[in-house]
Design a protein around this motif. Structure first.
Motif, PDB file in Angstrom:
ATOM      1  N   HIS A   7    -141.715  24.304-111.423  1.00 48.59           N
ATOM      2  CA  HIS A   7    -141.815  24.712-112.817  1.00 48.59           C
ATOM      3  C   HIS A   7    -143.010  24.001-113.458  1.00 48.59           C
ATOM      4  O   HIS A   7    -143.286  22.843-113.155  1.00 48.59           O
ATOM      5  N   GLY A   8    -143.738  24.704-114.318  1.00 44.07           N
ATOM      6  CA  GLY A   8    -144.897  24.101-114.978  1.00 44.07           C
ATOM      7  C   GLY A   8    -144.537  22.851-115.769  1.00 44.07           C
ATOM      8  O   GLY A   8    -145.359  21.961-115.945  1.00 44.07           O
ATOM      9  N   LYS A   9    -143.317  22.772-116.233  1.00 44.64           N
ATOM     10  CA  LYS A   9    -142.881  21.626-117.050  1.00 44.64           C
ATOM     11  C   LYS A   9    -142.147  20.581-116.220  1.00 44.64           C
ATOM     12  O   LYS A   9    -141.386  19.775-116.754  1.00 44.64           O
ATOM     13  N   SER A  10    -142.365  20.592-114.906  1.00 43.26           N
ATOM     14  CA  SER A  10    -141.617  19.692-114.024  1.00 43.26           C
ATOM     15  C   SER A  10    -141.751  18.228-114.421  1.00 43.26           C
ATOM     16  O   SER A  10    -142.858  17.728-114.656  1.00 43.26           O
ATOM     17  N   SER A  11    -140.632  17.544-114.451  1.00 45.32           N
ATOM     18  CA  SER A  11    -140.580  16.101-114.689  1.00 45.32           C
ATOM     19  C   SER A  11    -140.881  15.386-113.379  1.00 45.32           C
ATOM     20  O   SER A  11    -140.853  16.005-112.304  1.00 45.32           O
ATOM     21  N   PRO A  12    -141.140  14.066-113.412  1.00 39.14           N
ATOM     22  CA  PRO A  12    -141.306  13.325-112.159  1.00 39.14           C
ATOM     23  C   PRO A  12    -140.113  13.535-111.229  1.00 39.14           C
ATOM     24  O   PRO A  12    -140.287  13.686-110.022  1.00 39.14           O
ATOM     25  N   ARG A  13    -138.907  13.592-111.783  1.00 33.62           N
ATOM     26  CA  ARG A  13    -137.716  13.775-110.949  1.00 33.62           C
ATOM     27  C   ARG A  13    -137.741  15.137-110.246  1.00 33.62           C
ATOM     28  O   ARG A  13    -137.376  15.254-109.073  1.00 33.62           O
ATOM     29  N   ALA A  14    -138.186  16.178-110.981  1.00 32.01           N
ATOM     30  CA  ALA A  14    -138.264  17.514-110.389  1.00 32.01           C
ATOM     31  C   ALA A  14    -139.292  17.538-109.265  1.00 32.01           C
ATOM     32  O   ALA A  14    -139.079  18.156-108.219  1.00 32.01           O
ATOM     33  N   ILE A  15    -140.424  16.860-109.482  1.00 25.35           N
ATOM     34  CA  ILE A  15    -141.463  16.797-108.440  1.00 25.35           C
ATOM     35  C   ILE A  15    -140.914  16.065-107.216  1.00 25.35           C
ATOM     36  O   ILE A  15    -141.088  16.506-106.077  1.00 25.35           O
ATOM     37  N   LYS A  16    -140.230  14.969-107.464  1.00 24.04           N
ATOM     38  CA  LYS A  16    -139.635  14.213-106.350  1.00 24.04           C
ATOM     39  C   LYS A  16    -138.680  15.109-105.553  1.00 24.04           C
ATOM     40  O   LYS A  16    -138.712  15.143-104.318  1.00 24.04           O
ATOM     41  N   ASP A  17    -137.838  15.856-106.272  1.00 19.28           N
ATOM     42  CA  ASP A  17    -136.886  16.744-105.592  1.00 19.28           C
ATOM     43  C   ASP A  17    -137.615  17.818-104.786  1.00 19.28           C
ATOM     44  O   ASP A  17    -137.191  18.183-103.695  1.00 19.28           O
ATOM     45  N   ALA A  18    -138.700  18.336-105.356  1.00 29.60           N
ATOM     46  CA  ALA A  18    -139.460  19.377-104.662  1.00 29.60           C
ATOM     47  C   ALA A  18    -140.075  18.822-103.383  1.00 29.60           C
ATOM     48  O   ALA A  18    -140.119  19.505-102.350  1.00 29.60           O
ATOM     49  N   ILE A  19    -140.534  17.584-103.450  1.00 25.80           N
ATOM     50  CA  ILE A  19    -141.119  16.963-102.251  1.00 25.80           C
ATOM     51  C   ILE A  19    -140.025  16.763-101.197  1.00 25.80           C
ATOM     52  O   ILE A  19    -140.236  16.978-100.000  1.00 25.80           O
ATOM     53  N   ARG A  20    -138.839  16.384-101.646  1.00 23.23           N
ATOM     54  CA  ARG A  20    -137.709  16.228-100.721  1.00 23.23           C
ATOM     55  C   ARG A  20    -137.369  17.577-100.057  1.00 23.23           C
ATOM     56  O   ARG A  20    -137.137  17.657 -98.853  1.00 23.23           O
ATOM     57  N   VAL A  21    -137.375  18.647-100.858  1.00 18.79           N
ATOM     58  CA  VAL A  21    -137.119  19.986-100.317  1.00 18.79           C
ATOM     59  C   VAL A  21    -138.190  20.340 -99.283  1.00 18.79           C
ATOM     60  O   VAL A  21    -137.889  20.873 -98.206  1.00 18.79           O
ATOM     61  N   ALA A  22    -139.443  19.999 -99.595  1.00 13.82           N
ATOM     62  CA  ALA A  22    -140.542  20.288 -98.669  1.00 13.82           C
ATOM     63  C   ALA A  22    -140.318  19.552 -97.349  1.00 13.82           C
ATOM     64  O   ALA A  22    -140.449  20.132 -96.263  1.00 13.82           O
ATOM     65  N   ALA A  23    -139.951  18.270 -97.450  1.00 13.39           N
ATOM     66  CA  ALA A  23    -139.729  17.476 -96.236  1.00 13.39           C
ATOM     67  C   ALA A  23    -138.572  18.055 -95.416  1.00 13.39           C
ATOM     68  O   ALA A  23    -138.648  18.145 -94.186  1.00 13.39           O
ATOM     69  N   GLN A  24    -137.534  18.469 -96.131  1.00 15.90           N
ATOM     70  CA  GLN A  24    -136.366  19.038 -95.455  1.00 15.90           C
ATOM     71  C   GLN A  24    -136.737  20.349 -94.747  1.00 15.90           C
ATOM     72  O   GLN A  24    -136.294  20.613 -93.627  1.00 15.90           O
ATOM     73  N   ALA A  25    -137.564  21.158 -95.407  1.00 17.06           N
ATOM     74  CA  ALA A  25    -137.993  22.420 -94.803  1.00 17.06           C
ATOM     75  C   ALA A  25    -138.778  22.158 -93.524  1.00 17.06           C
ATOM     76  O   ALA A  25    -138.650  22.887 -92.535  1.00 17.06           O
ATOM     77  N   VAL A  26    -139.596  21.093 -93.537  1.00 16.45           N
ATOM     78  CA  VAL A  26    -140.366  20.746 -92.341  1.00 16.45           C
ATOM     79  C   VAL A  26    -139.430  20.262 -91.240  1.00 16.45           C
ATOM     80  O   VAL A  26    -139.505  20.703 -90.090  1.00 16.45           O
ATOM     81  N   GLU A  27    -138.510  19.372 -91.620  1.00 20.06           N
ATOM     82  CA  GLU A  27    -137.609  18.772 -90.616  1.00 20.06           C
ATOM     83  C   GLU A  27    -136.690  19.804 -89.963  1.00 20.06           C
ATOM     84  O   GLU A  27    -136.387  19.708 -88.781  1.00 20.06           O
ATOM     85  N   THR A  28    -136.240  20.775 -90.751  1.00 20.08           N
ATOM     86  CA  THR A  28    -135.335  21.783 -90.185  1.00 20.08           C
ATOM     87  C   THR A  28    -136.113  22.915 -89.510  1.00 20.08           C
ATOM     88  O   THR A  28    -135.518  23.850 -88.995  1.00 20.08           O
ATOM     89  N   ARG A  29    -137.429  22.837 -89.543  1.00 19.27           N
ATOM     90  CA  ARG A  29    -138.288  23.887 -89.003  1.00 19.27           C
ATOM     91  C   ARG A  29    -137.957  25.244 -89.613  1.00 19.27           C
ATOM     92  O   ARG A  29    -137.846  26.271 -88.928  1.00 19.27           O
ATOM     93  N   MET A  30    -137.811  25.259 -90.926  1.00 18.78           N
ATOM     94  CA  MET A  30    -137.434  26.475 -91.638  1.00 18.78           C
ATOM     95  C   MET A  30    -138.397  27.621 -91.353  1.00 18.78           C
ATOM     96  O   MET A  30    -137.980  28.768 -91.164  1.00 18.78           O
ATOM     97  N   ASP A  31    -139.687  27.288 -91.310  1.00 19.82           N
ATOM     98  CA  ASP A  31    -140.693  28.322 -91.106  1.00 19.82           C
ATOM     99  C   ASP A  31    -140.522  29.016 -89.752  1.00 19.82           C
ATOM    100  O   ASP A  31    -140.499  30.254 -89.667  1.00 19.82           O
ATOM    101  N   GLU A  32    -140.333  28.213 -88.701  1.00 19.11           N
ATOM    102  CA  GLU A  32    -140.081  28.804 -87.366  1.00 19.11           C
ATOM    103  C   GLU A  32    -138.807  29.638 -87.360  1.00 19.11           C
ATOM    104  O   GLU A  32    -138.741  30.706 -86.746  1.00 19.11           O
ATOM    105  N   ASN A  33    -137.779  29.105 -88.020  1.00 21.57           N
ATOM    106  CA  ASN A  33    -136.499  29.819 -88.053  1.00 21.57           C
ATOM    107  C   ASN A  33    -136.635  31.167 -88.762  1.00 21.57           C
ATOM    108  O   ASN A  33    -136.005  32.149 -88.367  1.00 21.57           O
ATOM    109  N   ILE A  34    -137.453  31.202 -89.795  1.00 20.67           N
ATOM    110  CA  ILE A  34    -137.699  32.472 -90.489  1.00 20.67           C
ATOM    111  C   ILE A  34    -138.392  33.449 -89.542  1.00 20.67           C
ATOM    112  O   ILE A  34    -138.000  34.618 -89.424  1.00 20.67           O
ATOM    113  N   GLY A  35    -139.419  32.959 -88.859  1.00 22.55           N
ATOM    114  CA  GLY A  35    -140.131  33.822 -87.913  1.00 22.55           C
ATOM    115  C   GLY A  35    -139.192  34.386 -86.859  1.00 22.55           C
ATOM    116  O   GLY A  35    -139.223  35.579 -86.539  1.00 22.55           O
TER     117      GLY A  35
END
Lengths: 331, 331
Positions: free
Chosen positions: A292-320
């Motif tokens: 969100h354009g108005k993201s707080s530091p906490r929202a950014i932190k959560d988004a980074i955590r989601v990004a890390a989780q997506a990498v760890e679970t290999r979400m992209d490969e699983n989608i393919g």
């Protein structure tokens, strides 16, 4: 550099995240070096001194251009090849990073992600997937605004993408998919949803059938909970923005009628969208998280955590893999 | 006979209404005489004894058939010509009544109203108009479910209908119309809304431009309040049902976190949809008010008040006049 509160909120969010992430992860801050450096120094000497031991896992990557909110998404890409958006995403294509997070222009991020990361085979557009808080557990709603006029095939694609999101990022087993419509029965809906209903029945996913507007806040219908709700990006975007505004409106009404402020804050914590971090742009070959354009530091932190989780679970490969395994003739 | 709580809620609602309505008004209770008579007697001897002096202004009209929720709307009309739905609406065409109110099957009421009352010239379908409570004043949202796949011309028709609703039933002067979309700018939206935007600019109405999901709970955008919001019936229906379910969900969260029950009830009074009475089916030549299937006596009373107000303000004539006066080539 992106977002209404950048660079403070983005850098502070990264400093929160780096403390929580596994030591194997590093964070690249992409943008104007001098501004980022200054913000970083000031935060590390002040409110975020606790992050100082992790400073070595933060890297600054120079990107002199900044995409403004009034830049047209597609021309911004061409005219500002050295923006943080383009530089950050290009690093992913060059194996210098695994995921990209931004609170900048959603349109530019969609365009840049599609052009630079490219789409998985068989997809026509990426989809923005958002978490809706409900009375039960959160629901993945997609598309939330990337695609305004969708075909039935595209709704089926969204279902497949949403299933992988629910599995990999929410840990749901065999996620239940609902098709947003105006009645439970197969024959209720508009032309596109009626066609999508038929396709979803034989798409090899756990399809519950139609769900209605009322089933979203409830987290499911009387046929049970749902994990993923599929709709076109027009409806999804209207609903998302409506939901974001209803909670503060009701909180205001409650405050006006004398409900205690602290009690309200506590109760509305679960409806705080800034707490839900980013919305993955699904369908691209890679990880691109829209904040969100108005993201707080906490929202950014959560988004980074989601990004890390997506990498760890290999979400992209699983989608393919899931897209490739789709039964023939079901989009 | 219509609705989940009929005949108790409908008869009780009528008894509440008759006490409040101007003495010139009478109410016809259409349905199975014996059941209605019994319900009426029991209420007048009990909780609604206060309505006894007004008994002479209530009339029972026999209609032996009952349309069930699983009857197909169009065939119900043909197969049950003596249902309360058909009998009640036919009385309006024979000048024996001025308005019709029902909590029965919405689909059957739409079909019967369209066939029996017929549409104003130039209209292709009627529209269901609903009031959305907001942080400012209520907004008229239409269509709320009568039309799932709408053309841009139809959205313009809805705008004209909504303007007369806002003038006649809400007393708004020169009502402001917004087009529901996914961004403020003219170029944001789906194919139909983008075309409708252009048509609305020259439709001779007070058009504010696009409004977004967030502007609904807020009662308008940062460009000012709006009175009428136009959308297709798919989006309108999803939003309406979503809104109806969000308030109880949030109330549940608040109760769980310890907010006082009485305070909650007080605060949520304004969001109580049963208090907002009926949704006029606009576009038919006459007055047909659709009530929620779960309508309480209070909701029925409110719907009857809305019906009386529509008759007194000559809403139907005003709609005819406004449609006839539409600038050429603007639907």
């Amino acid at each position: 550099m992106g977002g209404d509160l950048a660079p403070h909120a983005t850098v502070a969010g990264a400093l929160h995240a780096i403390q929580e992430l596994d030591a194997a992860h590093t964070i690249q801050l992409v943008g104007r070096t001098a501004v980022i450096q200054e913000t970083l120094d000031s935060l590390l000497q002040g409110e975020l001194a606790a992050a100082l031991p992790h400073r070595g896992r933060l890297q600054i990557v120079e990107a002199p251009d900044v995409i403004e909110m009034n830049d047209k998404p597609t021309s911004a890409l061409r005219k500002k090849p050295n923006s943080s958006m383009v530089v950050g995403l290009r690093m992913q294509t060059e194996d210098q990073s695994d995921a990209f997070v931004s609170a900048g222009s959603t349109g530019a991020q969609m365009a840049a992600s599609t052009v630079l990361l490219r789409l998985h085979e068989g997809l026509t557009r990426p989809a923005i997937s958002t978490l809706f808080p409900t009375a039960r557990q959160p629901i993945v709603v997609l598309d939330s605004g990337a695609n305004v006029d969708c075909s039935a095939d595209e709704l089926v694609q969204f279902a497949r993408l949403g299933v992988v999101y629910a599995e990999d990022l929410l840990g749901r087993k065999d996620p239940v998919v609902g098709l947003l419509s105006i009645g439970e029965e197969e024959e209720k809906g508009n032309a596109v949803t009626k066609e999508a209903y038929k396709l979803l029945q034989s798409a090899g996913i756990n399809f519950q059938g139609n769900v209605e507007g009322r089933d979203l806040p409830m987290g499911g219908s009387d046929r049970g909970p749902v994990d993923v709700v599929v709709c076109d990006g027009f409806v999804g975007n209207v609903l998302l923005k409506f939901y974001e505004a209803v909670a503060p409106m009701i909180a205001g009404m409650l405050a006006a009628s004398g409900v205690d402020h602290d009690q309200l804050q506590m109760a509305f914590r679960n409806l705080d969208y800034s707490a839900h971090g980013g919305a993955p742009l699904l369908g691209v070959r890679g990880i691109s998280i829209i904040c969100h354009g108005k993201s707080s530091p906490r929202a950014i932190k959560d988004a980074i955590r989601v990004a890390a989780q997506a990498v760890e679970t290999r979400m992209d490969e699983n989608i393919g893999r899931r897209l490739a395994a789709a039964p023939a003739g079901t989009a």
